[in-house]
Design an enzyme around this catalytic site. Structure first.
Site, PDB file in Angstrom:
ATOM      1  CE1 TYR A  39       4.772   8.399   5.744  1.00 42.64           C
ATOM      2  CE2 TYR A  39       4.011   8.695   8.003  1.00 42.64           C
ATOM      3  CZ  TYR A  39       3.760   8.365   6.676  1.00 42.64           C
ATOM      4  OH  TYR A  39       2.491   7.995   6.298  1.00 42.64           O
ATOM      5  CE  LYS A  73       0.742  11.653   2.244  1.00 43.42           C
ATOM      6  NZ  LYS A  73      -0.239  12.708   1.970  1.00 43.42           N
TER       7      LYS A  73
HETATM    8  C1  HXC Z   1      -3.203  -4.679   3.583  1.00 49.01           C
HETATM    9  C2  HXC Z   1      -4.675  -3.684   2.132  1.00 49.01           C
HETATM   10  C3  HXC Z   1      -5.319  -3.016   3.204  1.00 49.01           C
HETATM   11  C4  HXC Z   1      -4.819  -3.230   4.522  1.00 49.01           C
HETATM   12  C5  HXC Z   1      -6.301  -2.473   1.364  1.00 49.01           C
HETATM   13  N1  HXC Z   1      -5.330  -3.303   1.033  1.00 49.01           N
HETATM   14  N2  HXC Z   1      -6.320  -2.248   2.680  1.00 49.01           N
HETATM   15  N3  HXC Z   1      -3.636  -4.495   2.323  1.00 49.01           N
HETATM   16  N4  HXC Z   1      -3.768  -4.078   4.660  1.00 49.01           N
HETATM   17  N5  HXC Z   1      -5.363  -2.638   5.582  1.00 49.01           N
HETATM   18  C6  HXC Z   1      -5.030  -3.800  -0.312  1.00 49.01           C
HETATM   19  C7  HXC Z   1      -6.186  -4.631  -0.859  1.00 49.01           C
HETATM   20  O1  HXC Z   1      -6.127  -5.945  -0.391  1.00 49.01           O
HETATM   21  C8  HXC Z   1      -5.920  -4.537  -2.353  1.00 49.01           C
HETATM   22  O2  HXC Z   1      -4.860  -5.408  -2.714  1.00 49.01           O
HETATM   23  C9  HXC Z   1      -5.371  -3.133  -2.518  1.00 49.01           C
HETATM   24  O3  HXC Z   1      -4.902  -2.723  -1.227  1.00 49.01           O
HETATM   25  C10 HXC Z   1      -6.420  -2.162  -2.983  1.00 49.01           C
HETATM   26  O4  HXC Z   1      -7.486  -2.163  -2.054  1.00 49.01           O
HETATM   27  P1  HXC Z   1      -8.929  -1.647  -2.443  1.00 49.01           P
HETATM   28  O5  HXC Z   1      -9.758  -1.603  -1.216  1.00 49.01           O
HETATM   29  O6  HXC Z   1      -9.438  -2.421  -3.595  1.00 49.01           O
HETATM   30  O7  HXC Z   1      -8.552  -0.211  -3.002  1.00 49.01           O
HETATM   31  P2  HXC Z   1      -9.256   1.143  -2.936  1.00 49.01           P
HETATM   32  O8  HXC Z   1     -10.735   0.972  -2.793  1.00 49.01           O
HETATM   33  O9  HXC Z   1      -8.760   1.939  -4.046  1.00 49.01           O
HETATM   34  O10 HXC Z   1      -8.736   1.730  -1.540  1.00 49.01           O
HETATM   35  C11 HXC Z   1      -7.484   2.369  -1.400  1.00 49.01           C
HETATM   36  C12 HXC Z   1      -6.957   2.252   0.042  1.00 49.01           C
HETATM   37  C13 HXC Z   1      -8.058   2.608   1.058  1.00 49.01           C
HETATM   38  C14 HXC Z   1      -5.758   3.158   0.175  1.00 49.01           C
HETATM   39  C15 HXC Z   1      -6.530   0.814   0.247  1.00 49.01           C
HETATM   40  O11 HXC Z   1      -7.582   2.420   2.383  1.00 49.01           O
HETATM   41  C16 HXC Z   1      -8.534   4.022   0.885  1.00 49.01           C
HETATM   42  O12 HXC Z   1      -9.372   4.276   0.039  1.00 49.01           O
HETATM   43  N6  HXC Z   1      -8.028   4.988   1.681  1.00 49.01           N
HETATM   44  C17 HXC Z   1      -8.383   6.415   1.522  1.00 49.01           C
HETATM   45  C18 HXC Z   1      -8.448   7.125   2.809  1.00 49.01           C
HETATM   46  C19 HXC Z   1      -7.228   6.998   3.693  1.00 49.01           C
HETATM   47  O13 HXC Z   1      -6.482   6.019   3.591  1.00 49.01           O
HETATM   48  N7  HXC Z   1      -7.011   7.947   4.594  1.00 49.01           N
HETATM   49  C20 HXC Z   1      -5.873   7.931   5.495  1.00 49.01           C
HETATM   50  C21 HXC Z   1      -4.862   8.821   4.953  1.00 49.01           C
HETATM   51  S1  HXC Z   1      -3.875   9.364   6.282  1.00 49.01           S
HETATM   52  P3  HXC Z   1      -4.963  -6.447  -3.939  1.00 49.01           P
HETATM   53  O14 HXC Z   1      -3.675  -7.176  -3.859  1.00 49.01           O
HETATM   54  O15 HXC Z   1      -6.165  -7.282  -3.683  1.00 49.01           O
HETATM   55  O16 HXC Z   1      -5.079  -5.584  -5.166  1.00 49.01           O
HETATM   56  C22 HXC Z   1      -2.393   9.757   5.768  1.00 49.01           C
HETATM   57  C23 HXC Z   1      -1.651  10.604   6.757  1.00 49.01           C
HETATM   58  C24 HXC Z   1      -0.324  10.088   7.087  1.00 49.01           C
HETATM   59  O17 HXC Z   1      -1.951   9.444   4.721  1.00 49.01           O
HETATM   60  C25 HXC Z   1       0.250  10.728   8.360  1.00 49.01           C
HETATM   61  C26 HXC Z   1      -0.312  10.159   9.646  1.00 49.01           C
HETATM   62  C27 HXC Z   1       0.238  10.734  10.930  1.00 49.01           C
END
Ligand code: HXC
Length: 286
Positions: A150, A166
């Site tokens: 996407y 992306k």
């Molecule tokens: C809404 C959310 C949320 C959710 C986090 N936030 N999760 N908002 N829904 N599910 C918000 C929080 O409230 C916070 O907002 C801000 O995001 C930062 O969150 P933190 O947890 O403090 O940040 P951090 O620890 O840095 O985490 C980053 C993250 C987390 C992206 C939010 O999910 C992560 O670490 N992900 C890494 C692994 C990952 O996502 N893997 C999947 C990738 S797959 P505020 O307002 O309070 O600051 C991919 C492939 C795509 O990309 C293709 C698929 C087919």
């Protein structure tokens, strides 16, 4: 087509290499002779991953570095450490990503920023530091960016920060492929469709029925296997692809083509039923 020394002499950093697709690529590259550096935020996960990479390796070594790709200074420090540990760095895979499902009107600015920071700024940070090292040293090198299906023409509902991040990474790939070709630096991208990994599935596929809908969009009738993606990545990172740069290779079993206007007909019956129906239409003069 690969031999056990296809990537011999390489030292490749894979960001987010402690799990999922990053780890699968790390193991594949190691089995083809490359030294591997992986980085991520969780030491325990990285430690375990390095053991697996070493088991898969063919006479090469692997090390982990605790680093958040959002932190430019830490990335500078880490790349210096990699060069000190291995003698040089020849390749980079920008694989670390963040993503979650959300209605865009409910996103907080912090949520949008967190994902774009990891995906776009993180890829820029690593690319910028690595690129400068290569240019200063007069070395050639390879950069591979993990994007998504996407990133290009459609974007995607409910994953707005990821889609924006992306798309930026894809544009960076093409911009720098041209700008840095003169230095012998190649940049390519891979756009994976659905590859079930724990990190992505936990955040993006809420339940069984969503999973079934997801699967029904893939004409190949199955999800991708990590090994298939790792093979493609190894090819693009190797000397087998010296003239490929600025390219984005989609690997998705045809999922991105599901918008084709008459593709839905496939869902109206079995192939035999459809053939009988087409024949009837034809005989009626339709
Ligand atoms: C809404 C959310 C949320 C959710 C986090 N936030 N999760 N908002 N829904 N599910 C918000 C929080 O409230 C916070 O907002 C801000 O995001 C930062 O969150 P933190 O947890 O403090 O940040 P951090 O620890 O840095 O985490 C980053 C993250 C987390 C992206 C939010 O999910 C992560 O670490 N992900 C890494 C692994 C990952 O996502 N893997 C999947 C990738 S797959 P505020 O307002 O309070 O600051 C991919 C492939 C795509 O990309 C293709 C698929 C087919």
């Amino acid at each position: 087509m690969f031999t056990e020394d296809t990537l011999a002499g390489e030292t490749i950093l894979i960001t987010g290499g402690g799990s999922g697709l990053g780890l699968a690529m790390a193991k594949k590259f190691a089995s083809l002779g490359s030294n591997i550096a992986i980085c991520g935020r969780t030491e325990e996960k990285l430690q375990k991953a390095v053991e697996g990479i070493e088991e898969a390796s063919n006479d090469s070594s692997a090390k982990y570095y605790v680093a958040d790709v959002r932190d430019y200074e830490r990335i500078q420090e880490m790349i210096s450490e990699i060069i000190a540990d291995f003698g040089e760095m020849t390749g980079l895979v920008n694989n670390a990503a963040g993503n979650f499902l959300s209605a865009s009107e409910d996103l907080s600015p912090g949520g949008f920023k967190a994902v774009v920071d990891i995906v776009l700024h993180g890829s820029f940070n690593c690319t910028h530091v690595f690129g400068n090292y290569l240019i200063d040293e007069g070395k050639e090198g390879n950069i591979l960016n993990m994007v998504t299906t996407y990133s290009e023409s459609t974007g995607s509902a409910f994953v707005l920060p990821s889609a924006c991040g992306k798309a930026g990474v894809l544009t960076m790939t093409r911009s720098l492929a041209y700008e840095w070709a003169t230095y012998g630096i190649r940049l390519n991208a891979i756009a994976p469709g659905p590859f079930p990994t724990k990190g992505a599935w936990k955040r993006l596929v809420p339940d069984k029925s969503a999973e079934e809908k997801f699967l029904s969009k893939i004409p190949a009738g199955r999800y991708g296997d990590k090994e298939e993606l790792a093979n493609l990545a190894a090819f693009l990172m190797s000397d087998m692809a010296p003239y490929i740069t600025g390219e984005c290779v989609v690997i998705d079993g045809g999922e991105r083509l599901s918008a084709g206007q008459f593709n839905f007909i496939d869902k109206l019956g079995s192939r035999e039923e459809l053939k009988a129906f087409f024949k009837k239409m034809h005989n009626k003069g339709g």
